[in-house]
Design a protein around this motif. Structure first.
Motif, PDB file in Angstrom:
ATOM      1  N   ALA A   1     -20.916 -10.431  -7.233  1.00 21.11           N
ATOM      2  CA  ALA A   1     -20.598 -11.813  -6.826  1.00 21.11           C
ATOM      3  C   ALA A   1     -19.467 -12.401  -7.674  1.00 21.11           C
ATOM      4  O   ALA A   1     -18.685 -13.226  -7.204  1.00 21.11           O
ATOM      5  CB  ALA A   1     -21.840 -12.683  -6.929  1.00 21.11           C
ATOM      6  N   MET A   2     -19.406 -11.926  -8.914  1.00 20.39           N
ATOM      7  CA  MET A   2     -18.358 -12.402  -9.828  1.00 20.39           C
ATOM      8  C   MET A   2     -16.968 -11.986  -9.320  1.00 20.39           C
ATOM      9  O   MET A   2     -16.003 -12.719  -9.462  1.00 20.39           O
ATOM     10  CB  MET A   2     -18.642 -11.800 -11.216  1.00 20.39           C
ATOM     11  N   PHE A   3     -16.921 -10.786  -8.713  1.00 21.34           N
ATOM     12  CA  PHE A   3     -15.631 -10.251  -8.268  1.00 21.34           C
ATOM     13  C   PHE A   3     -15.371 -10.449  -6.775  1.00 21.34           C
ATOM     14  O   PHE A   3     -14.245 -10.316  -6.313  1.00 21.34           O
ATOM     15  CB  PHE A   3     -15.549  -8.750  -8.614  1.00 21.34           C
ATOM     16  N   ILE A   4     -16.436 -10.736  -6.005  1.00 23.66           N
ATOM     17  CA  ILE A   4     -16.260 -10.950  -4.552  1.00 23.66           C
ATOM     18  C   ILE A   4     -16.736 -12.376  -4.229  1.00 23.66           C
ATOM     19  O   ILE A   4     -17.913 -12.593  -3.920  1.00 23.66           O
ATOM     20  CB  ILE A   4     -17.060  -9.922  -3.717  1.00 23.66           C
ATOM     21  N   PRO A   5     -15.844 -13.354  -4.298  1.00 25.65           N
ATOM     22  CA  PRO A   5     -16.295 -14.744  -4.069  1.00 25.65           C
ATOM     23  C   PRO A   5     -16.421 -15.095  -2.581  1.00 25.65           C
ATOM     24  O   PRO A   5     -15.932 -16.102  -2.130  1.00 25.65           O
ATOM     25  CB  PRO A   5     -15.202 -15.562  -4.767  1.00 25.65           C
ATOM     26  N   HIS A   6     -17.026 -14.234  -1.792  1.00 23.05           N
ATOM     27  CA  HIS A   6     -17.212 -14.482  -0.358  1.00 23.05           C
ATOM     28  C   HIS A   6     -18.676 -14.306   0.010  1.00 23.05           C
ATOM     29  O   HIS A   6     -19.420 -13.645  -0.711  1.00 23.05           O
ATOM     30  CB  HIS A   6     -16.347 -13.516   0.467  1.00 23.05           C
ATOM     31  N   THR A   7     -19.056 -14.870   1.178  1.00 17.92           N
ATOM     32  CA  THR A   7     -20.437 -14.736   1.654  1.00 17.92           C
ATOM     33  C   THR A   7     -20.748 -13.246   1.870  1.00 17.92           C
ATOM     34  O   THR A   7     -19.875 -12.524   2.323  1.00 17.92           O
ATOM     35  CB  THR A   7     -20.615 -15.494   2.991  1.00 17.92           C
ATOM     36  N   PRO A   8     -21.913 -12.756   1.554  1.00 18.24           N
ATOM     37  CA  PRO A   8     -23.080 -13.485   1.064  1.00 18.24           C
ATOM     38  C   PRO A   8     -23.129 -13.605  -0.457  1.00 18.24           C
ATOM     39  O   PRO A   8     -24.008 -14.241  -0.986  1.00 18.24           O
ATOM     40  CB  PRO A   8     -24.235 -12.604   1.564  1.00 18.24           C
ATOM     41  N   PHE A   9     -22.160 -12.971  -1.155  1.00 20.46           N
ATOM     42  CA  PHE A   9     -22.243 -12.943  -2.624  1.00 20.46           C
ATOM     43  C   PHE A   9     -22.110 -14.323  -3.265  1.00 20.46           C
ATOM     44  O   PHE A   9     -22.816 -14.634  -4.220  1.00 20.46           O
ATOM     45  CB  PHE A   9     -21.188 -11.980  -3.189  1.00 20.46           C
ATOM     46  N   SER A  10     -21.200 -15.147  -2.721  1.00 18.91           N
ATOM     47  CA  SER A  10     -20.998 -16.467  -3.318  1.00 18.91           C
ATOM     48  C   SER A  10     -22.259 -17.329  -3.205  1.00 18.91           C
ATOM     49  O   SER A  10     -22.657 -18.018  -4.141  1.00 18.91           O
ATOM     50  CB  SER A  10     -19.817 -17.171  -2.656  1.00 18.91           C
ATOM     51  N   SER A  11     -22.918 -17.279  -2.035  1.00 15.75           N
ATOM     52  CA  SER A  11     -24.129 -18.096  -1.851  1.00 15.75           C
ATOM     53  C   SER A  11     -25.286 -17.541  -2.670  1.00 15.75           C
ATOM     54  O   SER A  11     -26.174 -18.268  -3.112  1.00 15.75           O
ATOM     55  CB  SER A  11     -24.504 -18.181  -0.370  1.00 15.75           C
ATOM     56  N   LEU A  12     -25.252 -16.224  -2.909  1.00 13.26           N
ATOM     57  CA  LEU A  12     -26.300 -15.584  -3.717  1.00 13.26           C
ATOM     58  C   LEU A  12     -26.241 -16.135  -5.149  1.00 13.26           C
ATOM     59  O   LEU A  12     -27.252 -16.509  -5.737  1.00 13.26           O
ATOM     60  CB  LEU A  12     -26.067 -14.067  -3.718  1.00 13.26           C
ATOM     61  N   ASP A  13     -25.018 -16.196  -5.687  1.00 11.11           N
ATOM     62  CA  ASP A  13     -24.808 -16.711  -7.038  1.00 11.11           C
ATOM     63  C   ASP A  13     -25.276 -18.164  -7.125  1.00 11.11           C
ATOM     64  O   ASP A  13     -25.971 -18.571  -8.066  1.00 11.11           O
ATOM     65  CB  ASP A  13     -23.312 -16.598  -7.389  1.00 11.11           C
ATOM     66  N   GLU A  14     -24.922 -18.933  -6.084  1.00  2.00           N
ATOM     67  CA  GLU A  14     -25.283 -20.358  -6.039  1.00  2.00           C
ATOM     68  C   GLU A  14     -26.797 -20.540  -5.992  1.00  2.00           C
ATOM     69  O   GLU A  14     -27.374 -21.305  -6.751  1.00  2.00           O
ATOM     70  CB  GLU A  14     -24.626 -20.936  -4.789  1.00  2.00           C
ATOM     71  N   ASN A  15     -27.451 -19.771  -5.073  1.00  2.00           N
ATOM     72  CA  ASN A  15     -28.903 -19.924  -4.911  1.00  2.00           C
ATOM     73  C   ASN A  15     -29.666 -19.454  -6.139  1.00  2.00           C
ATOM     74  O   ASN A  15     -30.641 -20.084  -6.548  1.00  2.00           O
ATOM     75  CB  ASN A  15     -29.379 -19.149  -3.682  1.00  2.00           C
ATOM     76  N   LEU A  16     -29.210 -18.367  -6.734  1.00  2.00           N
ATOM     77  CA  LEU A  16     -29.914 -17.874  -7.928  1.00  2.00           C
ATOM     78  C   LEU A  16     -29.768 -18.847  -9.102  1.00  2.00           C
ATOM     79  O   LEU A  16     -30.656 -18.955  -9.936  1.00  2.00           O
ATOM     80  CB  LEU A  16     -29.421 -16.479  -8.307  1.00  2.00           C
ATOM     81  N   SER A  17     -28.637 -19.577  -9.144  1.00  2.00           N
ATOM     82  CA  SER A  17     -28.463 -20.599 -10.185  1.00  2.00           C
ATOM     83  C   SER A  17     -29.484 -21.719  -9.999  1.00  2.00           C
ATOM     84  O   SER A  17     -30.024 -22.246 -10.974  1.00  2.00           O
ATOM     85  CB  SER A  17     -27.057 -21.192 -10.117  1.00  2.00           C
ATOM     86  N   VAL A  18     -29.760 -22.053  -8.744  1.00  2.00           N
ATOM     87  CA  VAL A  18     -30.770 -23.094  -8.464  1.00  2.00           C
ATOM     88  C   VAL A  18     -32.145 -22.601  -8.905  1.00  2.00           C
ATOM     89  O   VAL A  18     -32.919 -23.335  -9.518  1.00  2.00           O
ATOM     90  CB  VAL A  18     -30.773 -23.488  -6.966  1.00  2.00           C
ATOM     91  N   TYR A  19     -32.454 -21.328  -8.630  1.00  2.00           N
ATOM     92  CA  TYR A  19     -33.756 -20.773  -9.058  1.00  2.00           C
ATOM     93  C   TYR A  19     -33.867 -20.875 -10.575  1.00  2.00           C
ATOM     94  O   TYR A  19     -34.907 -21.200 -11.121  1.00  2.00           O
ATOM     95  CB  TYR A  19     -33.897 -19.301  -8.653  1.00  2.00           C
ATOM     96  N   PHE A  20     -32.747 -20.572 -11.258  1.00  2.00           N
ATOM     97  CA  PHE A  20     -32.721 -20.619 -12.726  1.00  2.00           C
ATOM     98  C   PHE A  20     -33.047 -22.039 -13.205  1.00  2.00           C
ATOM     99  O   PHE A  20     -33.837 -22.225 -14.124  1.00  2.00           O
ATOM    100  CB  PHE A  20     -31.340 -20.189 -13.230  1.00  2.00           C
ATOM    101  N   ASP A  21     -32.436 -23.037 -12.537  1.00  2.00           N
ATOM    102  CA  ASP A  21     -32.673 -24.439 -12.924  1.00  2.00           C
ATOM    103  C   ASP A  21     -34.131 -24.829 -12.708  1.00  2.00           C
ATOM    104  O   ASP A  21     -34.712 -25.569 -13.499  1.00  2.00           O
ATOM    105  CB  ASP A  21     -31.745 -25.364 -12.133  1.00  2.00           C
ATOM    106  N   ILE A  22     -34.713 -24.329 -11.610  1.00  2.00           N
ATOM    107  CA  ILE A  22     -36.120 -24.654 -11.316  1.00  2.00           C
ATOM    108  C   ILE A  22     -37.022 -24.021 -12.377  1.00  2.00           C
ATOM    109  O   ILE A  22     -37.923 -24.663 -12.919  1.00  2.00           O
ATOM    110  CB  ILE A  22     -36.505 -24.179  -9.895  1.00  2.00           C
ATOM    111  N   ILE A  23     -36.730 -22.764 -12.716  1.00  2.00           N
ATOM    112  CA  ILE A  23     -37.539 -22.072 -13.739  1.00  2.00           C
ATOM    113  C   ILE A  23     -37.416 -22.787 -15.087  1.00  2.00           C
ATOM    114  O   ILE A  23     -38.390 -22.903 -15.835  1.00  2.00           O
ATOM    115  CB  ILE A  23     -37.126 -20.581 -13.841  1.00  2.00           C
TER     116      ILE A  23
END
Lengths: 286, 226
Positions: free
Chosen positions: B20-42
């Motif tokens: 995701a760091m090297f491919i800023p396109h769907t689905p990788f970009s949204s994966l990075d975004e969603n996992l960051s939200v999971y991190f915030d919730i945890i």
């Protein structure tokens, strides 16, 4: 015990007493010195000054009461400057204690000195959210995913100045006040670099050396400790002479800090002189 | 199986995030975004765990009357009091969604009147200990200690307005000897070089450790093997 030995082993209570006097006396007699903004601080002032009126500025308050004496004066000066330039201020915190610290600056500067500023139009307090750098990473892509309400519980869509903010890239400048982790370093790494957003800020004097590697390419400027705050105040007074007669907290308390530093230096010199005399005596007796 | 599934999940998620760091396109970009939200919730749950742990440790200390158990009573009472007045917004606006720091709230009062001065006092005491420690420890015993002493001396003077007056009489040609200039040079060059070396070292260490975790060589998150 000889004089040299006595000077080499000064009781720590005497040191404590002298430090206390070095702080109290300049405070009582209001001893202060002229400040000269260094380039690393002046760039922050110039950035805020050069932005067109009404620019969106993010002000994260990432500190607590323990470091407030160093960081609150710079937060006050920057907020004052933003108000003068009519910038829109978005206030938030990555530290749980930061929300209360931000509230102090809002009340003391925005509400008291600029009563014409309207909440939700000129400034907003988004409050604290957990997550640290994870939160920065999230709001870089979508701010409203994490901030559904402001600190008072008002829905984000009901706040006028939030309507055209989608993520961190919508901000013209991020000016962070941080006392450690998460703080300025994380704002540079997770917002400034990937989002190409100008980032600068202030930190405690002990944290400042750790942030120098980011200056000037990744971090626009840095206010290091009380000295940095005093330099920003000096830049503000220079830019806005009407502040000459307004109490500048960092400049005022730099006096006691300067005298205390002098006392420490004198003690270090005394310690070293006695050390060398004792060393010479020991050599002679051998 | 109990150990293999977490290792497989770690491998898939870790590899996907690197991509995701090297491919800023769907689905990788949204994966990075969603996992960051999971991190915030945890991260929010860390508060519950932290609070629970604090209560467990101190209640056990009180129960077993361990050394200085009386201080644990203060900790537990203080913690529960702040938790209750903050959670129920005692004295503040009604409802659970209001501001716990609103004007008139008990939490605000306790923060301003107790927490604030206590933390400020604790931190202020450092000034006294730093002065005493500097006097005792800053001795030019070796070459390295002498260099450290000179650098500390210049920074101490340079970080005060006195430093400016100290050498302001120097002619323009000798401006590089001006104390604030010297202090800025120390911070900007030797300090930055040292800090960068440390940071690059840490970054390489983090990359190595991350790869070991992603590849399942290191498994600290699985806990002790039973």
């Amino acid at each position: 015990m000889s004089v040299v030995e006595k000077l080499g082993n000064v009781d720590r209570r005497i040191i404590f007493l002298l430090i206390a006097l070095a702080v109290i006396i300049p405070l009582v007699f209001n001893i202060s010195f002229m400040e000269h903004p260094s380039p690393i601080v002046q760039t922050i002032f110039d950035k805020i000054e050069s932005l067109p009126n009404g620019s969106k500025i993010l002000l994260p308050f990432d500190y607590g009461p323990s470091t407030a004496p160093e960081l609150e004066p710079m937060a006050t000066a920057v907020t004052r400057h933003c108000c003068k330039k009519n910038h829109k201020m978005y206030i938030m915190a990555l530290w749980p204690t930061g929300q209360a610290q931000a509230l102090r600056v809002i009340e003391d500067v925005i509400e008291e000195e600029f009563p014409e500023k309207v909440y939700g139009t000129d400034y907003v307090h988004l409050g604290y959210k957990a997550g640290g750098y994870g939160l920065i990473n999230t709001i870089l892509a979508d701010l409203k995913k994490m901030y559904t309400t402001d600190a008072e519980g008002t829905h984000i869509d009901e706040i006028g100045m939030m309507s055209d903010v989608q993520n961190l890239r919508d901000f013209a400048f991020i000016c962070n006040f941080s006392a450690g982790f998460p703080g300025l370093k994380e704002w540079v790494q997770f917002a400034g670099d990937p989002g190409d957003i100008p980032v600068a800020g202030g930190t405690t004097a002990v944290s400042a050396p750790l942030l120098y590697p980011y200056y000037p390419r990744q971090m626009l400027g840095l206010m290091g400790g009380l000295k940095g705050a005093a330099e920003y105040e000096a830049a503000l007074v220079h830019g806005y002479p009407e502040y000459e007669k307004v109490y500048q907290r960092a400049i005022a308390i730099m006096g006691p800090q300067a005298i205390a530093h002098l006392v420490i230096i004198i003690f270090i010199i005394i310690g070293n002189i006695t050390f060398f005399i004792e060393k010479k005596r020991a050599k002679k007796s051998d | 199986m109990r150990r293999r599934i977490p290792i497989i999940i770690t491998f898939i998620v870790g590899t996907a995030l690197i991509m995701a760091m090297f491919i800023p396109h769907t689905p990788f970009s949204s994966l990075d975004e969603n996992l960051s939200v999971y991190f915030d919730i945890i991260a929010v749950f860390a508060f519950i765990l932290g609070g629970g742990n604090l209560l467990r440790v101190h209640l056990e200390k009180i129960q077993k009357k361990k050394r200085d158990w009386q201080f644990s009573i203060v900790t537990v009472v203080g913690f529960l009091f702040m938790l209750i007045i903050g959670f129920f917004k005692v004295g503040g606006p009604p409802g659970l969604s209001g501001d716990f720091l609103a004007e008139g709230s008990w939490f605000r009062f306790m923060f301003e009147a107790v927490f604030n001065p206590l933390q400020a006092t604790m931190f202020s005491l450092l000034a006294f200990f730093v002065a005493s420690a500097a006097y005792r420890a800053f001795r030019a015993k070796t070459k390295e200690a002498t260099i450290l002493l000179i650098a500390a001396f210049i920074i101490l003077v340079g970080r005060t307005p006195i430093g400016h007056y100290f050498t302001s009489w120097l002619p323009k040609q000798l401006d590089f000897l001006h104390v604030p200039t010297l202090a800025s040079w120390i911070m900007g060059w030797p300090n930055t070089a040292g800090q960068r070396a440390i940071m690059i070292g840490i970054a390489l260490g983090v990359i190595a450790t991350s790869l070991r975790i992603i590849l399942g060589i290191e498994r600290p998150y699985l806990g002790a093997e039973k």
